[in-house]
Design a protein around this motif. Structure first.
Motif, mmCIF file in Angstrom:
data_model
loop_
_atom_site.group_PDB
_atom_site.id
_atom_site.type_symbol
_atom_site.label_atom_id
_atom_site.label_comp_id
_atom_site.label_asym_id
_atom_site.label_seq_id
_atom_site.Cartn_x
_atom_site.Cartn_y
_atom_site.Cartn_z
ATOM 1 N N LEU A 141 5.290 10.564 -10.192
ATOM 2 C CA LEU A 141 6.734 10.286 -10.310
ATOM 3 C C LEU A 141 7.817 11.626 -10.338
ATOM 4 O O LEU A 141 8.869 11.503 -9.900
ATOM 5 N N ALA A 142 7.129 12.876 -10.605
ATOM 6 C CA ALA A 142 7.786 13.872 -10.417
ATOM 7 C C ALA A 142 8.231 14.226 -8.782
ATOM 8 O O ALA A 142 9.337 14.390 -8.408
ATOM 9 N N SER A 143 7.264 13.861 -8.004
ATOM 10 C CA SER A 143 7.668 13.961 -6.410
ATOM 11 C C SER A 143 8.581 13.005 -5.986
ATOM 12 O O SER A 143 9.689 13.442 -5.103
ATOM 13 N N VAL A 144 8.787 11.648 -6.728
ATOM 14 C CA VAL A 144 9.839 10.775 -6.358
ATOM 15 C C VAL A 144 11.247 11.428 -6.862
ATOM 16 O O VAL A 144 12.109 11.449 -6.132
ATOM 17 N N PHE A 145 10.957 11.748 -8.110
ATOM 18 C CA PHE A 145 12.425 12.326 -8.762
ATOM 19 C C PHE A 145 13.029 13.751 -8.150
ATOM 20 O O PHE A 145 14.028 13.642 -7.596
ATOM 21 N N LEU A 203 0.783 -1.127 -0.076
ATOM 22 C CA LEU A 203 0.108 -0.001 0.087
ATOM 23 C C LEU A 203 0.992 1.348 -0.036
ATOM 24 O O LEU A 203 0.731 2.217 -0.681
ATOM 25 N N ALA A 204 1.873 1.187 0.735
ATOM 26 C CA ALA A 204 2.782 2.517 0.947
ATOM 27 C C ALA A 204 3.465 2.615 -0.364
ATOM 28 O O ALA A 204 3.999 3.628 -0.678
ATOM 29 N N ASN A 205 3.728 1.543 -1.082
ATOM 30 C CA ASN A 205 4.478 1.749 -2.450
ATOM 31 C C ASN A 205 3.604 2.316 -3.634
ATOM 32 O O ASN A 205 4.170 2.840 -4.462
ATOM 33 N N LEU A 206 2.205 2.059 -3.413
ATOM 34 C CA LEU A 206 1.446 2.752 -4.572
ATOM 35 C C LEU A 206 1.664 4.003 -5.029
ATOM 36 O O LEU A 206 1.935 4.310 -6.268
ATOM 37 N N PRO A 207 1.749 5.209 -4.361
ATOM 38 C CA PRO A 207 2.236 6.348 -4.916
ATOM 39 C C PRO A 207 3.552 6.812 -5.343
ATOM 40 O O PRO A 207 3.763 7.724 -6.075
ATOM 41 N N ILE A 208 4.280 5.538 -4.957
ATOM 42 C CA ILE A 208 5.652 5.816 -5.797
ATOM 43 C C ILE A 208 5.608 5.541 -7.010
ATOM 44 O O ILE A 208 6.482 6.039 -8.034
ATOM 45 N N GLY A 209 4.761 4.763 -7.657
ATOM 46 C CA GLY A 209 4.681 4.235 -8.948
ATOM 47 C C GLY A 209 5.721 3.273 -9.535
ATOM 48 O O GLY A 209 5.239 2.610 -10.569
ATOM 49 N N ILE A 210 6.470 2.897 -8.798
ATOM 50 C CA ILE A 210 7.441 1.864 -9.155
ATOM 51 C C ILE A 210 7.666 0.870 -8.114
ATOM 52 O O ILE A 210 7.800 1.331 -6.913
ATOM 53 N N PRO A 211 7.488 -0.437 -8.421
ATOM 54 C CA PRO A 211 7.344 -1.449 -7.256
ATOM 55 C C PRO A 211 8.904 -1.570 -6.759
ATOM 56 O O PRO A 211 9.902 -1.841 -7.639
ATOM 57 N N PHE A 212 8.910 -1.624 -5.395
ATOM 58 C CA PHE A 212 10.313 -1.562 -4.649
ATOM 59 C C PHE A 212 10.067 -2.114 -3.110
ATOM 60 O O PHE A 212 11.113 -2.699 -2.760
ATOM 61 N N SER A 213 9.086 -2.088 -2.619
ATOM 62 C CA SER A 213 8.826 -2.466 -1.294
ATOM 63 C C SER A 213 9.602 -3.911 -1.025
ATOM 64 O O SER A 213 10.296 -3.849 0.034
ATOM 65 N N VAL A 214 9.204 -4.938 -1.652
ATOM 66 C CA VAL A 214 9.419 -6.141 -1.261
ATOM 67 C C VAL A 214 10.998 -6.475 -1.647
ATOM 68 O O VAL A 214 11.956 -6.785 -0.607
ATOM 69 N N ALA A 215 11.432 -5.936 -2.740
ATOM 70 C CA ALA A 215 12.858 -5.898 -2.686
ATOM 71 C C ALA A 215 13.815 -5.256 -1.834
ATOM 72 O O ALA A 215 14.997 -5.646 -1.355
ATOM 73 N N PHE A 216 13.376 -3.987 -1.488
ATOM 74 C CA PHE A 216 14.047 -3.178 -0.574
ATOM 75 C C PHE A 216 14.242 -3.848 0.651
ATOM 76 O O PHE A 216 15.319 -3.596 1.247
ATOM 77 N N LYS A 217 13.340 -4.588 1.141
ATOM 78 C CA LYS A 217 13.335 -5.252 2.326
ATOM 79 C C LYS A 217 14.748 -6.274 2.387
ATOM 80 O O LYS A 217 15.759 -6.424 3.267
#
Length: 333
Positions: A228-232, A124-138
């Motif tokens: 995406l602009a928020s992330v960058f 859920l926390a990953n959704l506004p980031i636009g790019i899947p990262f949550s599971v790999a990050f851990k």
């Protein structure tokens, strides 16, 4: 600004080899946090009472996700492009940093006792980031804790090729590196230490792509561009992004982890208490300040930062600082 104190205890990187130009700092000893944890717990066993999840992480994630998506819809459909980008920097940068660091909390199972519940909330926390990262990050982040500084294992550290490239052009190239640091942070593990995709990785990918397509259809492509602009913008030359550099880049040779004590901790689960976090990763961000309060003699002598903006400025303008300003250890066999 960085506060440099005179250490009363052994320097936290242990014994260092002589620093060579165009190379990292190389430590002859193990990472410092396990040893300091044992010393602190021997004197202050009550710190264990701080261990465990903080349920307040969940409503905070829901609130930030809702606010960021709501603002994306409004700005994407009713605001000019300059205003949209300005809001992406002023608000979106803080929102995405909060969600990145929420996933940092979740990687240590600090919202729920159940690892599965933490992973699900991470999606859920990953959704506004636009790019899947949550599971790999851990996966990679826990290795960063277990093998801090180990060559080719700790992917938090730039590769030699990356460090050489961005050390060629002085301040200008360092600025380019800072602007793109989140991108390098994300793709570095995929090349340096790729891991097989598991069921949670697949779920993260499918969930994120489904959300992205649905959001673009319902809110419009400009709204997704805002995300995406928020992330960058929030991951580069932005005050909140100073934490990437402040945590482990060597501002005082002999110390490899630095805390930040300042107001921006309120937006990012107190990740600035980074020595405290590495010493006690089972303590949620909301209680990390208590570690320093209970055991001040173990932290007050260490160098620390008081401004993430100043960290970025010092990094790009100091000729002695750069991608090679990290402490390494020989590759784990």
């Amino acid at each position: 600004a960085a506060v440099f104190n005179t250490p009363r205890h052994a320097m936290s990187s242990g014994r260092l080899e002589t620093k060579k130009s165009g190379d990292f700092y190389w430590s002859k000893d193990e990472e410092p946090h396990a040893k300091r944890r044992r010393e602190i717990l021997e004197k202050y066993p009550e710190i264990k009472e701080l261990y465990g999840p903080d349920w307040r992480t969940m409503p905070q994630i829901f609130a930030v996700v809702s606010a960021q998506l709501g603002l994306a819809y409004y700005l994407g459909n009713y605001a000019s492009t300059p205003l949209m980008l300005l809001c992406a920097y002023l608000f979106g940068g803080f929102a995405t940093a909060n969600l990145f660091l929420a996933n940092h909390e979740l990687s240590h199972n600090l919202a729920f006792a159940s690892p599965g519940a933490n992973r699900a909330l991470g999606l859920l926390a990953n959704l506004p980031i636009g790019i899947p990262f949550s599971v790999a990050f851990k996966k990679y982040h826990l290795e960063h804790h277990m093998f801090q500084g180990h060559d080719s294992v700790d992917t938090d550290i730039p590769t030699k090729g990356e460090a050489r490239l961005f050390s060629l052009g002085g301040t200008a190239l360092k600025i380019v590196w800072v602007i793109g640091q989140l991108f390098f942070y994300a793709i570095r593990p995929l090349f340096l230490r790729p891991k097989p995709m598991g069921k949670w990785d697949a779920l993260n990918l499918v969930t994120q792509l489904t959300f992205d397509l649905a959001f673009i259809k319902l809110a419009g492509p400009r709204a997704f561009t805002y995300l995406l602009a928020s992330v960058f913008l929030g991951g580069g030359l932005h005050p909140i992004a100073g934490h990437f550099i402040s945590e482990h880049y060597v501002f005082a040779p002999g110390q490899e982890t630095y805390s930040y004590y300042g107001p921006l901790n309120a937006f990012v689960y107190n990740v600035g208490y980074h020595n405290e976090h590495h010493d006690f990763p089972k303590v949620p961000g909301s209680k990390l300040h208590r570690v320093r309060e209970i055991a001040p003699e173990f932290y007050n002598h260490l160098h620390y930062h008081t401004s993430w903006t100043r960290v970025i400025f010092d990094y790009v303008t100091d000729p002695n600082m750069g991608p090679f300003s990290r402490t390494m250890r020989k590759k784990l066999e």
